[in-house]
Design an enzyme around this catalytic site. Structure first.
Site, mmCIF file in Angstrom:
data_model
loop_
_atom_site.group_PDB
_atom_site.id
_atom_site.type_symbol
_atom_site.label_atom_id
_atom_site.label_comp_id
_atom_site.label_asym_id
_atom_site.label_seq_id
_atom_site.Cartn_x
_atom_site.Cartn_y
_atom_site.Cartn_z
ATOM 1 N N LYS A 13 0.897 -1.156 0.030
ATOM 2 C CA LYS A 13 -0.052 0.349 -0.332
ATOM 3 C C LYS A 13 1.149 0.853 0.000
ATOM 4 O O LYS A 13 0.576 2.205 -0.842
ATOM 5 C CB LYS A 13 -0.793 0.199 1.299
ATOM 6 C CG LYS A 13 -1.718 -0.993 1.590
ATOM 7 C CD LYS A 13 -2.944 -1.201 2.740
ATOM 8 C CE LYS A 13 -1.773 -1.049 4.105
ATOM 9 N NZ LYS A 13 -1.717 -2.260 4.845
ATOM 10 N N ARG A 88 -8.919 0.669 10.033
ATOM 11 C CA ARG A 88 -8.720 -0.237 9.979
ATOM 12 C C ARG A 88 -10.018 -1.396 11.018
ATOM 13 O O ARG A 88 -9.620 -1.968 10.752
ATOM 14 C CB ARG A 88 -6.804 -0.651 11.388
ATOM 15 C CG ARG A 88 -5.763 -0.137 10.434
ATOM 16 C CD ARG A 88 -5.388 -0.600 10.118
ATOM 17 N NE ARG A 88 -4.374 -1.747 10.362
ATOM 18 C CZ ARG A 88 -2.683 -0.939 10.008
ATOM 19 N NH1 ARG A 88 -2.695 0.996 9.371
ATOM 20 N NH2 ARG A 88 -1.566 -1.206 11.101
ATOM 21 N N ARG A 127 11.593 -7.365 5.474
ATOM 22 C CA ARG A 127 11.377 -5.563 4.765
ATOM 23 C C ARG A 127 12.418 -5.020 5.970
ATOM 24 O O ARG A 127 12.405 -4.878 7.125
ATOM 25 C CB ARG A 127 9.845 -5.233 5.210
ATOM 26 C CG ARG A 127 9.916 -3.999 5.010
ATOM 27 C CD ARG A 127 7.990 -3.347 4.355
ATOM 28 N NE ARG A 127 6.926 -3.332 6.191
ATOM 29 C CZ ARG A 127 6.439 -3.125 6.557
ATOM 30 N NH1 ARG A 127 5.386 -3.172 5.016
ATOM 31 N NH2 ARG A 127 5.614 -3.092 7.379
ATOM 32 N N ARG A 154 11.427 -2.712 11.392
ATOM 33 C CA ARG A 154 10.860 -2.827 12.234
ATOM 34 C C ARG A 154 10.359 -3.401 13.511
ATOM 35 O O ARG A 154 10.259 -4.179 13.454
ATOM 36 C CB ARG A 154 9.455 -2.395 11.714
ATOM 37 C CG ARG A 154 8.839 -0.783 11.414
ATOM 38 C CD ARG A 154 8.400 -0.681 10.345
ATOM 39 N NE ARG A 154 7.134 -0.888 10.773
ATOM 40 C CZ ARG A 154 5.540 -1.092 10.051
ATOM 41 N NH1 ARG A 154 5.742 -0.244 8.571
ATOM 42 N NH2 ARG A 154 4.974 -1.614 10.478
ATOM 43 N N ARG A 165 -0.436 -9.318 12.916
ATOM 44 C CA ARG A 165 -0.197 -8.320 12.534
ATOM 45 C C ARG A 165 -1.814 -9.013 11.647
ATOM 46 O O ARG A 165 -2.757 -8.619 11.196
ATOM 47 C CB ARG A 165 0.798 -7.447 11.984
ATOM 48 C CG ARG A 165 1.079 -7.196 12.724
ATOM 49 C CD ARG A 165 2.558 -6.529 12.468
ATOM 50 N NE ARG A 165 1.890 -5.260 11.482
ATOM 51 C CZ ARG A 165 3.112 -4.842 10.437
ATOM 52 N NH1 ARG A 165 4.181 -5.583 10.837
ATOM 53 N NH2 ARG A 165 3.139 -4.389 9.567
#
Ligand code: AMP
Length: 210
Positions: A13, A88, A127, A154, A165
């Site tokens: 996104k 969300r 990532r 992260r 998540r």
């Protein structure tokens, strides 16, 4: 044009939003980026949000909604915005609709970037994110190609948090697909392809292609 981006964490996104921003100048409103900035700056909101974020849980609605409202009011958002990571859950989506209606604005599209769960897990665990500008790249890139900042992993991209998540996405966020279908503004793009191919379809779906 006012757009909401939907899709699991790691679906791409942010990357698609960035490309739309560069080409069309929409305001990019990423609640994840806004929250991470608040955490780094150790603001009251950042301190409240941090433990939820580290655990891969959603930050309470009232905190996130106040951030988004403030951002929607800013001048650069008045000529079109892309919301990335918000809403969300259904409560956030309903609040967004009523806030926009009160400003005499509305959403034009909800764009779903679809990627299979096994691809998402691989993408998120490799990532790396720029500490300075939020740019993302696969592991191995140590210096941000966009701003020269430090790339880091992260906390919530570590394997123990990723599954949580995804569970949060499936239970709380995925129902928004039906919500926006019901509002006849849902568009879906296959996100498991090279970035530029996905983007070409995004432009067509949003009727932005020349
Ligand atoms: P993201 O960068 O969009 O993956 O967001 C990172 C984290 O920030 C999420 O796992 C949540 O803890 C928090 N967050 C971002 N957006 C929202 C939102 N709209 N509502 C609640 N929490 C959010």
């Amino acid at each position: 044009m006012n757009i909401v981006l939907l899709g699991a964490p790691g679906a791409g996104k942010g990357t698609q939003a960035q490309k739309l921003v560069e080409e069309f100048g929409f305001a990019h409103i990423s609640t994840g980026d806004l929250l991470r900035a608040a955490v780094s700056a150790k603001t009251k909101l950042g301190i409240q949000a941090k433990s939820y974020m580290d655990a891969g849980k959603l930050v309470p609605d009232d905190l996130v909604i106040s951030l988004v409202k403030e951002r929607l009011d800013a001048d650069d958002a008045k000529n079109g915005f892309i919301l990335d990571g918000f809403p969300r859950n259904t409560a956030q989506a309903v609040t967004l609709d009523s806030e926009l209606a009160a400003m005499d604005r509305r959403l034009d599209a909800a764009l779903l970037v679809s990627v299979e769960p096994d691809v998402i897990v691989k993408r998120l665990s490799s990532r790396r994110t720029c500490r300075n500008c939020g740019y993302t790249a696969p592991a191995g890139v140590d210096v941000c190609p966009r701003c020269g900042g430090e790339m880091y992993q992260r906390d919530d991209d570590k394997p123990e948090t990723i599954q949580h998540r995804l569970d949060v996405y499936n239970t709380q966020t995925a129902p928004l697909i039906e919500y926006y279908k019901g509002h006849s503004i849902l568009k879906e793009v296959d996100g498991d392809r090279p970035v530029d191919e996905v983007y070409a379809d995004v432009r067509k779906l949003l009727s932005l292609a020349c």
